[in-house]
Design a protein around this motif. Structure first.
Motif, PDB file in Angstrom:
ATOM      1  N   ASP A 250      45.969  36.388  45.560  1.00 23.14           N
ATOM      2  CA  ASP A 250      46.881  36.431  44.265  1.00 23.14           C
ATOM      3  C   ASP A 250      46.872  35.134  43.978  1.00 23.14           C
ATOM      4  N   LEU A 251      47.098  34.071  44.946  1.00 23.93           N
ATOM      5  CA  LEU A 251      47.133  32.563  44.487  1.00 23.93           C
ATOM      6  C   LEU A 251      46.010  32.215  44.115  1.00 23.93           C
ATOM      7  N   ASP A 252      44.553  32.658  44.695  1.00 22.65           N
ATOM      8  CA  ASP A 252      43.345  32.034  44.183  1.00 22.65           C
ATOM      9  C   ASP A 252      43.299  32.663  42.909  1.00 22.65           C
ATOM     10  N   ILE A 253      43.534  33.835  42.438  1.00 17.04           N
ATOM     11  CA  ILE A 253      43.241  34.221  41.042  1.00 17.04           C
ATOM     12  C   ILE A 253      44.207  33.574  40.280  1.00 17.04           C
ATOM     13  N   LEU A 254      45.525  33.485  40.288  1.00 18.33           N
ATOM     14  CA  LEU A 254      46.326  32.767  39.528  1.00 18.33           C
ATOM     15  C   LEU A 254      46.167  31.199  39.364  1.00 18.33           C
ATOM     16  N   GLU A 255      45.678  30.608  40.315  1.00 15.74           N
ATOM     17  CA  GLU A 255      45.485  29.164  40.331  1.00 15.74           C
ATOM     18  C   GLU A 255      44.490  28.617  39.695  1.00 15.74           C
ATOM     19  N   ARG A 256      43.599  29.655  39.274  1.00 19.92           N
ATOM     20  CA  ARG A 256      42.257  29.411  38.496  1.00 19.92           C
ATOM     21  C   ARG A 256      42.601  28.861  37.188  1.00 19.92           C
ATOM     22  N   GLY A 257      43.976  29.238  36.742  1.00 19.58           N
ATOM     23  CA  GLY A 257      44.516  28.877  35.212  1.00 19.58           C
ATOM     24  C   GLY A 257      44.319  30.026  34.393  1.00 19.58           C
ATOM     25  N   PRO A 258      44.186  29.941  32.966  1.00 18.62           N
ATOM     26  CA  PRO A 258      44.336  31.133  32.141  1.00 18.62           C
ATOM     27  C   PRO A 258      43.226  31.823  32.136  1.00 18.62           C
ATOM     28  N   TRP A 259      43.157  33.291  32.209  1.00 20.10           N
ATOM     29  CA  TRP A 259      42.345  34.291  32.074  1.00 20.10           C
ATOM     30  C   TRP A 259      41.492  33.848  31.143  1.00 20.10           C
ATOM     31  N   CYS A 260      39.956  34.082  31.063  1.00 19.18           N
ATOM     32  CA  CYS A 260      39.027  33.890  30.336  1.00 19.18           C
ATOM     33  C   CYS A 260      37.886  34.805  30.482  1.00 19.18           C
ATOM     34  N   SER A 261      37.368  35.262  29.438  1.00 18.43           N
ATOM     35  CA  SER A 261      36.009  36.011  29.613  1.00 18.43           C
ATOM     36  C   SER A 261      34.736  35.291  29.990  1.00 18.43           C
ATOM     37  N   THR A 262      34.062  35.946  30.609  1.00 14.61           N
ATOM     38  CA  THR A 262      32.566  35.313  30.844  1.00 14.61           C
ATOM     39  C   THR A 262      31.575  36.504  30.811  1.00 14.61           C
ATOM     40  N   SER A 263      30.372  36.001  30.406  1.00 15.01           N
ATOM     41  CA  SER A 263      29.288  37.063  30.208  1.00 15.01           C
ATOM     42  C   SER A 263      28.139  36.610  31.429  1.00 15.01           C
ATOM     43  N   THR A 264      28.375  35.849  32.401  1.00 11.86           N
ATOM     44  CA  THR A 264      27.560  35.431  33.491  1.00 11.86           C
ATOM     45  C   THR A 264      27.397  36.872  34.415  1.00 11.86           C
ATOM     46  N   GLY A 287      27.134  56.026  46.166  1.00 11.22           N
ATOM     47  CA  GLY A 287      26.583  55.795  45.099  1.00 11.22           C
ATOM     48  C   GLY A 287      25.687  54.742  45.286  1.00 11.22           C
ATOM     49  N   ARG A 288      25.264  53.994  44.340  1.00 12.58           N
ATOM     50  CA  ARG A 288      24.425  52.989  44.224  1.00 12.58           C
ATOM     51  C   ARG A 288      24.856  51.798  44.984  1.00 12.58           C
ATOM     52  N   ALA A 289      23.775  51.101  45.822  1.00 13.53           N
ATOM     53  CA  ALA A 289      23.937  49.896  46.505  1.00 13.53           C
ATOM     54  C   ALA A 289      24.286  48.814  45.765  1.00 13.53           C
ATOM     55  N   THR A 290      23.686  48.619  44.708  1.00  7.57           N
ATOM     56  CA  THR A 290      23.763  47.419  43.768  1.00  7.57           C
ATOM     57  C   THR A 290      23.593  48.009  42.375  1.00  7.57           C
ATOM     58  N   VAL A 291      24.739  47.141  41.710  1.00  8.97           N
ATOM     59  CA  VAL A 291      24.836  47.150  40.115  1.00  8.97           C
ATOM     60  C   VAL A 291      25.198  46.066  39.594  1.00  8.97           C
ATOM     61  N   TRP A 292      24.329  45.616  38.627  1.00  7.61           N
ATOM     62  CA  TRP A 292      24.526  43.981  37.862  1.00  7.61           C
ATOM     63  C   TRP A 292      25.083  44.489  36.647  1.00  7.61           C
ATOM     64  N   LEU A 293      25.813  43.666  36.301  1.00  9.74           N
ATOM     65  CA  LEU A 293      26.601  43.833  34.982  1.00  9.74           C
ATOM     66  C   LEU A 293      26.932  42.428  34.563  1.00  9.74           C
ATOM     67  N   ASP A 294      27.216  42.767  33.062  1.00 10.66           N
ATOM     68  CA  ASP A 294      27.510  41.551  32.345  1.00 10.66           C
ATOM     69  C   ASP A 294      28.960  41.127  32.854  1.00 10.66           C
ATOM     70  N   GLY A 295      29.424  39.700  32.885  1.00 13.93           N
ATOM     71  CA  GLY A 295      30.491  39.327  33.673  1.00 13.93           C
ATOM     72  C   GLY A 295      31.603  40.059  32.949  1.00 13.93           C
ATOM     73  N   ALA A 300      36.387  43.641  34.097  1.00 11.92           N
ATOM     74  CA  ALA A 300      37.268  44.639  33.560  1.00 11.92           C
ATOM     75  C   ALA A 300      37.069  45.926  34.769  1.00 11.92           C
ATOM     76  N   VAL A 301      36.036  46.075  35.262  1.00 11.96           N
ATOM     77  CA  VAL A 301      35.737  47.350  36.026  1.00 11.96           C
ATOM     78  C   VAL A 301      36.368  47.008  37.329  1.00 11.96           C
ATOM     79  N   ILE A 302      36.395  45.772  37.656  1.00  8.85           N
ATOM     80  CA  ILE A 302      36.734  45.324  39.114  1.00  8.85           C
ATOM     81  C   ILE A 302      38.419  45.235  38.731  1.00  8.85           C
ATOM     82  N   ALA A 303      38.913  44.636  37.815  1.00 11.75           N
ATOM     83  CA  ALA A 303      40.424  44.532  37.684  1.00 11.75           C
ATOM     84  C   ALA A 303      40.963  45.984  37.602  1.00 11.75           C
ATOM     85  N   ALA A 304      40.237  46.904  36.905  1.00 12.06           N
ATOM     86  CA  ALA A 304      40.977  48.187  36.501  1.00 12.06           C
ATOM     87  C   ALA A 304      40.677  49.066  38.145  1.00 12.06           C
TER      88      ALA A 304
END
Length: 753
Positions: A250-264, A287-295, A300-304
């Motif tokens: 939680d500290l690592d996520i919150l100390e990054r500052g404001p949430w921002c979207s990324t397409s990496t 299921g699948r071993a690897t799936v690459w997605l737009d950041g 969003a999928v990881i947070a959900a």
């Protein structure tokens, strides 16, 4: 804690780049067309002059023309618009004009097409189209003067006044300058309209960006700090090392500052494994071993997924959860006790942190559950990130093109009519049939006028009718009226005049089709002239005419097509700049929103999370502090559900202004707010703003509804003169209650008004 975004400077990218986009593109196109026109015709005229066995050029004249040919070929290859090479272009044109005695020897050369006339006339037009009017006016005067001096050495100084080319230069400069002026005026109007539209679109995008940030920041707090503090506050039995790991996450996520979207791009499965390590319930990934997605989609999928696992840990009493990963979907299946989906206590976590997140990236989330049957959460997405349009609306672009083309048609039509007025009387006086020639010119001018915008509905067959009439005029004039030996001379006004009438008439067609029709007219007239006058002089004259007359007319058609391309390119450029500008403005607005609303809140929970991350013993005081902070966060989450309401959006702006004066303002929403339209919301917010303009220590707003009425209760505390303040407010509000140093007033409105 870092709270600032990366350095950005939207001024560097935005305003200057967007302000005059249409004008810059048109000027660049005009310069390119002017350069190509000038040097294509120079090269053509030079080759014809060098190949003409009867040209009578001296050796010095041949060297001068050969030098011009070499320079033109070089300019066509490089296509530079620099001031030095442009100055050389001007100098080479002046040199040709002064060098007329080296190039021609016939005193009657000015009566027909010639290399100096083709080169000088084209230079006047091309410079006038591509350079500022005052500069080209001076250039035209110098070219005309040099041409008059050079020609006088051949025809005699007493005949200088009869050199019609000098007067024709004035007409060419006037028309070309008018075209440039009108096009730039229209382009400026288009740029102004675009600026207004871009400003509104940017404002909407920034507003939407801040709303997205607020939702995501709330969801992030809900999924991290609030979840961990709730576990501690409720005394859930969790191993100390697991709790410390979760607090460090939680500290690592919150100390990054404001949430921002990324397409990496991000690899989804490995990120899911990292998230599942913090789950108390046994987790199996299939299921699948690897799936690459737009950041943006991957986050969003990881947070959900993280919030779903939090819910399973807190509520499901499951023994196992399966995460089934597909290329465009993910399912979380637990074997827990399930829940009633009508239970509102779980609404925020599911609605915002799961369903809302997936919806905002163009995906979807469905939750299926029932008591005793476990829960299935299905997340779905498309592989590409949702994109904003990168081109202006087709209708807007079409209107821009239509305005510019209409201006161009008006300017060319003016030139056509002026050309007929200046050439026909001279020709008619030297060839006879004065009335007949005036009548033919009138028909040709009428055909040109049919091209004016707005006449489409008056004559749907205007193009075929006009072309047929022009063909008859050309045939009648060339075969019946003009003596064969005068074809191609200044007495043959139809050689250039009919072509310009054709140009304006066919501008509405595709460029290649219009060019084909124009060329067909020229070839028809050329064949007639060669049949009636089978001489070498006729061939040479037609060569110069092809270069100087047909060449310029073809460039006029090409310029029209390039203007359409320029408008489309402007749309693409502006859209690209707009994307960068919006990104930077959103980043700035988000950083400001973060500092204003969330930085202090996050700072208050970070010390407690650090204490948990260090593995310190969880005492009763720590549990009480965790419960207090958790309740505070939960209250904020409940309030956040009203942030999208029209009244709350406006009140937040009012509160921000008041808090900037160091006045504490609290907002409480007592009931679910009903819908009201923007006008009512604006009226209530404006009334509250008037009250909050007073000097005070703190204020509290309570918003609620009862029956068909919405109320806004406002208490102002710490007033120095509450009685006087109440009297001033009575004119605005009506009922005002004074108590010690406080004033209480209520605004009400009927719902639906």
């Amino acid at each position: 804690m870092p709270t600032k975004p990366k350095n950005s400077s939207p001024g560097r990218i935005g305003a200057a780049a967007l302000d005059d986009a249409q004008q810059r593109h048109l000027i660049h196109r005009a310069k390119t067309i002017g350069l190509l026109m000038r040097h294509c015709i120079n090269a053509g005229a030079s080759m014809i002059a060098l190949a003409d066995p009867k040209s009578g050029m001296t050796l010095a004249g041949q060297c001068l023309v050969a030098a011009l040919l070499g320079w033109s070929l070089y300019r066509l290859a490089t296509q530079s618009h620099g001031p030095v090479v442009t100055a050389v272009d001007v100098a080479s044109t002046i040199a040709i004009c002064f060098g007329i005695p080296l190039l021609v020897h016939d005193p009657l050369f000015q009566l027909s097409n010639s290399a100096p006339q083709a080169i000088a006339g084209t230079a006047v037009i091309s410079f006038a189209v591509s350079l500022p009017a005052l500069l080209t006016f001076a250039i035209t005067l110098v070219i005309a003067g040099a041409y008059a001096v050079g020609a006088a050495e051949v025809v005699g100084w007493g005949e200088v006044g009869s050199i019609r080319a000098v007067y024709y230069f004035a007409l060419q400069w006037t028309t070309a300058s008018l075209i440039r002026f009108m096009l730039l005026r229209v382009a400026a109007a288009v740029d102004q309209a675009r600026r207004a539209r871009e400003s509104a679109e940017t404002a909407r995008a920034v507003e939407e960006g801040v709303r997205v940030f607020a939702r995501e920041q709330m969801a992030l707090l809900h999924d991290t700090a609030a979840s961990t503090l709730l576990i501690v506050g409720q005394g859930v039995d969790l191993p100390a090392n697991r709790l410390a790991d979760q607090a460090r996450r939680d500290l690592d996520i919150l100390e990054r500052g404001p949430w921002c979207s990324t397409s990496t791009p991000l690899e989804l499965v490995s990120a899911l494994r990292a998230v599942s390590n913090f789950a108390r319930t046994r987790t199996v990934i299939e299921g699948r071993a690897t799936v690459w997605l737009d950041g943006s989609i991957a986050h969003a999928v990881i947070a959900a997924t993280r919030e779903t696992l939090n819910n399973i840990d807190r509520h499901a009493r499951a023994k196992q959860v399966r995460i089934v990963v597909g290329s465009e979907s993910l399912s979380l299946i637990d074997d827990g006790i399930g829940f009633d989906q009508a239970d509102v206590s779980r609404r925020h976590g599911i609605t915002e942190s799961i369903v809302g997140r997936m919806y905002r990236v163009g995906g979807s989330a469905t939750v299926t559950s029932a008591p005793g049957r476990g829960t299935i959460v299905d997340l779905r997405w498309t592989p590409e990130a949702p994109l904003r349009p990168t081109l202006p609306e087709p209708m807007v672009l079409d209107r821009q093109i239509q305005r510019i083309r209409a201006t161009y048609v008006f300017a060319l039509t003016f030139y056509v009519v002026a050309n007929l007025v200046t050439t026909v009387p001279y020709a008619a006086s030297h060839t006879g049939h004065f009335v007949s020639q005036i009548a033919l010119a009138a028909v040709a001018g009428t055909c040109a006028l049919l091209a004016l915008p707005g006449l489409e509905n008056l004559c749907r067959l205007r193009i075929p009718v006009g072309l047929s009439a022009l063909l008859m005029v050309m045939l009648t004039h060339s075969v019946v009226i003009v003596p064969p030996h005068m074809l191609g001379t200044q007495a043959d006004w139809a050689q250039g005049g009919i072509g310009w009438c054709v140009v304006v008439l066919v501008l509405a067609l595709r460029t290649w089709r219009a060019a084909t029709i124009l060329t067909a007219f020229w070839l028809t007239a050329s064949i007639i002239e060669l049949c009636l006058r089978p001489e070498v002089e006729a061939v040479t004259n037609l060569g110069y005419g092809t270069a100087s007359i047909l060449g310029v007319q073809l460039f006029a058609l090409v310029f029209d097509g390039l203007m359409r391309d320029a408008a489309a390119e402007v749309g693409t450029e502006v859209a690209a700049h707009r994307e960068l500008l919006i990104s930077e403005k959103v980043a700035q607005a988000v950083a400001q929103e973060y500092r204003r609303r969330y930085a202090e809140l996050i700072d208050s929970v970070v010390p407690l999370l650090r204490q948990l991350a260090n593995g310190d013993a969880i005492t009763g005081a720590v549990r009480r502090e965790a419960r207090a902070q958790s309740r505070r966060l939960r209250a904020l989450f409940d309030q956040s559900t009203t942030f999208e309401h029209p009244l709350m959006q406006r009140l937040r702006l009012v509160v921000d202004a008041v808090e900037s004066r160091h006045i504490d303002v609290a907002i409480k929403v007592s009931t679910e707010l009903p819908y009201i339209d923007d006008c009512v919301a604006e009226r209530l917010a404006r009334s509250a703003a008037l009250v909050l303009e007073m000097e005070m220590v703190s204020a509290q707003l309570v918003i609620g509804s009862a029956g068909q009425r919405l109320s806004l209760s406002l208490v102002c505390r710490g007033l120095s003169e509450p009685v006087n303040s109440a009297e001033a407010l009575a004119a605005i509000v009506g009922d005002v209650v004074v108590s010690e140093d406080s004033v209480w007033c209520v605004f009400e409105c009927a719902i639906g008004q």
